[in-house]
Design a protein around this motif. Sequence first.
Motif, PDB file in Angstrom:
ATOM      1  N   VAL A  52       0.801  -1.217   0.000  1.00 52.95           N
ATOM      2  CA  VAL A  52       0.000   0.000   0.000  1.00 52.95           C
ATOM      3  C   VAL A  52       0.837   1.272   0.000  1.00 52.95           C
ATOM      4  O   VAL A  52       0.572   2.200  -0.751  1.00 52.95           O
ATOM      5  CB  VAL A  52      -0.964   0.016   1.211  1.00 52.95           C
ATOM      6  N   VAL A  53       1.839   1.320   0.855  1.00 55.39           N
ATOM      7  CA  VAL A  53       2.568   2.575   1.051  1.00 55.39           C
ATOM      8  C   VAL A  53       4.058   2.326   1.225  1.00 55.39           C
ATOM      9  O   VAL A  53       4.465   1.308   1.782  1.00 55.39           O
ATOM     10  CB  VAL A  53       1.992   3.337   2.272  1.00 55.39           C
ATOM     11  N   VAL A  54       4.845   3.251   0.707  1.00 53.07           N
ATOM     12  CA  VAL A  54       6.275   3.297   0.990  1.00 53.07           C
ATOM     13  C   VAL A  54       6.448   4.512   1.899  1.00 53.07           C
ATOM     14  O   VAL A  54       6.309   5.659   1.454  1.00 53.07           O
ATOM     15  CB  VAL A  54       7.118   3.453  -0.296  1.00 53.07           C
ATOM     16  N   VAL A  55       6.683   4.257   3.165  1.00 52.87           N
ATOM     17  CA  VAL A  55       6.757   5.329   4.149  1.00 52.87           C
ATOM     18  C   VAL A  55       7.802   6.362   3.727  1.00 52.87           C
ATOM     19  O   VAL A  55       8.923   6.021   3.370  1.00 52.87           O
ATOM     20  CB  VAL A  55       7.089   4.759   5.548  1.00 52.87           C
ATOM     21  N   GLY A  56       7.383   7.622   3.735  1.00 51.74           N
ATOM     22  CA  GLY A  56       8.271   8.714   3.357  1.00 51.74           C
ATOM     23  C   GLY A  56       8.332   8.969   1.866  1.00 51.74           C
ATOM     24  O   GLY A  56       8.982   9.920   1.428  1.00 51.74           O
ATOM     25  N   ASP A  57       7.677   8.127   1.068  1.00 47.96           N
ATOM     26  CA  ASP A  57       7.805   8.224  -0.387  1.00 47.96           C
ATOM     27  C   ASP A  57       6.447   8.077  -1.084  1.00 47.96           C
ATOM     28  O   ASP A  57       6.134   7.019  -1.637  1.00 47.96           O
ATOM     29  CB  ASP A  57       8.774   7.150  -0.869  1.00 47.96           C
ATOM     30  N   PRO A  58       5.639   9.133  -1.074  1.00 49.07           N
ATOM     31  CA  PRO A  58       4.323   9.019  -1.709  1.00 49.07           C
ATOM     32  C   PRO A  58       4.399   8.747  -3.210  1.00 49.07           C
ATOM     33  O   PRO A  58       3.499   8.120  -3.759  1.00 49.07           O
ATOM     34  CB  PRO A  58       3.666  10.378  -1.423  1.00 49.07           C
ATOM     35  N   ASP A  59       5.483   9.180  -3.867  1.00 47.94           N
ATOM     36  CA  ASP A  59       5.604   8.963  -5.308  1.00 47.94           C
ATOM     37  C   ASP A  59       5.738   7.487  -5.675  1.00 47.94           C
ATOM     38  O   ASP A  59       5.479   7.102  -6.806  1.00 47.94           O
ATOM     39  CB  ASP A  59       6.795   9.740  -5.878  1.00 47.94           C
ATOM     40  N   ASN A  60       6.141   6.672  -4.715  1.00 46.88           N
ATOM     41  CA  ASN A  60       6.271   5.237  -4.954  1.00 46.88           C
ATOM     42  C   ASN A  60       5.269   4.434  -4.122  1.00 46.88           C
ATOM     43  O   ASN A  60       5.441   3.229  -3.946  1.00 46.88           O
ATOM     44  CB  ASN A  60       7.702   4.774  -4.677  1.00 46.88           C
ATOM     45  N   SER A  61       4.243   5.103  -3.632  1.00 47.59           N
ATOM     46  CA  SER A  61       3.196   4.441  -2.851  1.00 47.59           C
ATOM     47  C   SER A  61       2.014   4.130  -3.762  1.00 47.59           C
ATOM     48  O   SER A  61       1.421   5.032  -4.361  1.00 47.59           O
ATOM     49  CB  SER A  61       2.761   5.345  -1.692  1.00 47.59           C
ATOM     50  N   ILE A  62       1.688   2.863  -3.868  1.00 44.50           N
ATOM     51  CA  ILE A  62       0.597   2.403  -4.731  1.00 44.50           C
ATOM     52  C   ILE A  62      -0.704   3.126  -4.394  1.00 44.50           C
ATOM     53  O   ILE A  62      -1.485   3.458  -5.282  1.00 44.50           O
ATOM     54  CB  ILE A  62       0.430   0.869  -4.609  1.00 44.50           C
ATOM     55  N   MET A  63      -0.926   3.389  -3.117  1.00 44.23           N
ATOM     56  CA  MET A  63      -2.156   4.056  -2.716  1.00 44.23           C
ATOM     57  C   MET A  63      -2.328   5.399  -3.437  1.00 44.23           C
ATOM     58  O   MET A  63      -3.421   5.715  -3.912  1.00 44.23           O
ATOM     59  CB  MET A  63      -2.145   4.278  -1.211  1.00 44.23           C
ATOM     60  N   ILE A  64      -1.277   6.174  -3.538  1.00 43.07           N
ATOM     61  CA  ILE A  64      -1.352   7.479  -4.199  1.00 43.07           C
ATOM     62  C   ILE A  64      -1.599   7.302  -5.698  1.00 43.07           C
ATOM     63  O   ILE A  64      -2.415   8.015  -6.289  1.00 43.07           O
ATOM     64  CB  ILE A  64      -0.080   8.314  -3.920  1.00 43.07           C
ATOM     65  N   HIS A  65      -0.933   6.333  -6.297  1.00 45.62           N
ATOM     66  CA  HIS A  65      -1.172   6.066  -7.724  1.00 45.62           C
ATOM     67  C   HIS A  65      -2.616   5.620  -7.962  1.00 45.62           C
ATOM     68  O   HIS A  65      -3.241   6.016  -8.946  1.00 45.62           O
ATOM     69  CB  HIS A  65      -0.197   5.024  -8.261  1.00 45.62           C
ATOM     70  N   ALA A  66      -3.149   4.802  -7.052  1.00 44.25           N
ATOM     71  CA  ALA A  66      -4.531   4.341  -7.195  1.00 44.25           C
ATOM     72  C   ALA A  66      -5.516   5.503  -7.072  1.00 44.25           C
ATOM     73  O   ALA A  66      -6.503   5.572  -7.803  1.00 44.25           O
ATOM     74  CB  ALA A  66      -4.833   3.280  -6.139  1.00 44.25           C
ATOM     75  N   LEU A  67      -5.241   6.434  -6.157  1.00 47.95           N
ATOM     76  CA  LEU A  67      -6.125   7.587  -5.979  1.00 47.95           C
ATOM     77  C   LEU A  67      -6.024   8.580  -7.131  1.00 47.95           C
ATOM     78  O   LEU A  67      -7.013   9.182  -7.536  1.00 47.95           O
ATOM     79  CB  LEU A  67      -5.811   8.297  -4.657  1.00 47.95           C
ATOM     80  N   ARG A  68      -4.833   8.753  -7.673  1.00 53.75           N
ATOM     81  CA  ARG A  68      -4.627   9.706  -8.771  1.00 53.75           C
ATOM     82  C   ARG A  68      -4.978   9.087 -10.141  1.00 53.75           C
ATOM     83  O   ARG A  68      -5.251   9.805 -11.091  1.00 53.75           O
ATOM     84  CB  ARG A  68      -3.184  10.192  -8.805  1.00 53.75           C
ATOM     85  N   GLY A  69      -4.894   7.757 -10.231  1.00 51.42           N
ATOM     86  CA  GLY A  69      -5.116   7.096 -11.512  1.00 51.42           C
ATOM     87  C   GLY A  69      -4.044   7.460 -12.516  1.00 51.42           C
ATOM     88  O   GLY A  69      -4.301   7.608 -13.703  1.00 51.42           O
ATOM     89  N   ASP A  70      -2.811   7.578 -12.037  1.00 47.34           N
ATOM     90  CA  ASP A  70      -1.726   8.111 -12.872  1.00 47.34           C
ATOM     91  C   ASP A  70      -0.724   7.077 -13.375  1.00 47.34           C
ATOM     92  O   ASP A  70       0.335   7.434 -13.861  1.00 47.34           O
ATOM     93  CB  ASP A  70      -0.992   9.232 -12.134  1.00 47.34           C
ATOM     94  N   THR A  71      -1.050   5.812 -13.257  1.00 51.96           N
ATOM     95  CA  THR A  71      -0.196   4.767 -13.837  1.00 51.96           C
ATOM     96  C   THR A  71      -1.092   3.838 -14.650  1.00 51.96           C
ATOM     97  O   THR A  71      -2.309   3.807 -14.441  1.00 51.96           O
ATOM     98  CB  THR A  71       0.538   3.948 -12.752  1.00 51.96           C
ATOM     99  N   PRO A  72      -0.523   3.082 -15.564  1.00 54.78           N
ATOM    100  CA  PRO A  72      -1.357   2.176 -16.380  1.00 54.78           C
ATOM    101  C   PRO A  72      -2.218   1.213 -15.560  1.00 54.78           C
ATOM    102  O   PRO A  72      -3.331   0.900 -15.962  1.00 54.78           O
ATOM    103  CB  PRO A  72      -0.322   1.424 -17.221  1.00 54.78           C
ATOM    104  N   ASP A  73      -1.736   0.767 -14.406  1.00 48.59           N
ATOM    105  CA  ASP A  73      -2.526  -0.152 -13.583  1.00 48.59           C
ATOM    106  C   ASP A  73      -3.819   0.480 -13.078  1.00 48.59           C
ATOM    107  O   ASP A  73      -4.789  -0.215 -12.799  1.00 48.59           O
ATOM    108  CB  ASP A  73      -1.723  -0.627 -12.376  1.00 48.59           C
ATOM    109  N   PHE A  74      -3.831   1.803 -12.908  1.00 50.24           N
ATOM    110  CA  PHE A  74      -4.963   2.484 -12.294  1.00 50.24           C
ATOM    111  C   PHE A  74      -5.611   3.531 -13.199  1.00 50.24           C
ATOM    112  O   PHE A  74      -6.318   4.407 -12.729  1.00 50.24           O
ATOM    113  CB  PHE A  74      -4.520   3.152 -10.987  1.00 50.24           C
ATOM    114  N   ASP A  75      -5.412   3.449 -14.490  1.00 50.70           N
ATOM    115  CA  ASP A  75      -5.932   4.434 -15.434  1.00 50.70           C
ATOM    116  C   ASP A  75      -7.439   4.242 -15.624  1.00 50.70           C
ATOM    117  O   ASP A  75      -7.880   3.239 -16.183  1.00 50.70           O
ATOM    118  CB  ASP A  75      -5.204   4.310 -16.769  1.00 50.70           C
ATOM    119  N   ALA A  76      -8.219   5.216 -15.170  1.00 46.31           N
ATOM    120  CA  ALA A  76      -9.680   5.122 -15.257  1.00 46.31           C
ATOM    121  C   ALA A  76     -10.183   5.122 -16.699  1.00 46.31           C
ATOM    122  O   ALA A  76     -11.293   4.669 -16.967  1.00 46.31           O
ATOM    123  CB  ALA A  76     -10.313   6.281 -14.487  1.00 46.31           C
TER     124      ALA A  76
END
Length: 120
Positions: free
Chosen positions: A54-78
């Motif tokens: 879910v999270v890489v502590v201290g590193d939101p840019d590499n935290s899956i949770m942030i990518h899932a909320l932003r939809g900014d990677t191919p895995d989470f592209d709405a």
Amino acid sequence: MAGKITTYADFQNFMDACCTKVGADPDLSGHGRWWREMTHTTFVTDGMVKGQRVVVVGDPDNSIMIHALRGDTPDFDANDPNARFGRMPLNANSFFADADIDEIADWIKRGCLDGAAPSV
């Protein structure tokens, strides 16, 4: 306004409030309210949802949770029907506001603390 989240309980309540704001029912998502199901220790050490850390502590840019909320990677592209998971939250009326995602990212960047920062 960064800094609203200072404890894990704040984070849990913030997630619930954001879901309510966008009309999402996480209990129907397939993974439930995972932020309520895992302890803070699990969240910061090895918390996983659907096989993803879910999270890489201290590193939101590499935290899956942030990518899932932003939809900014191919895995989470709405907009991509072939996306592996889809943007979070699924089946909501809208997505989390950028300011709310930034608030969560700020807490992750500050170390996902569960209270005041330790004194040095």
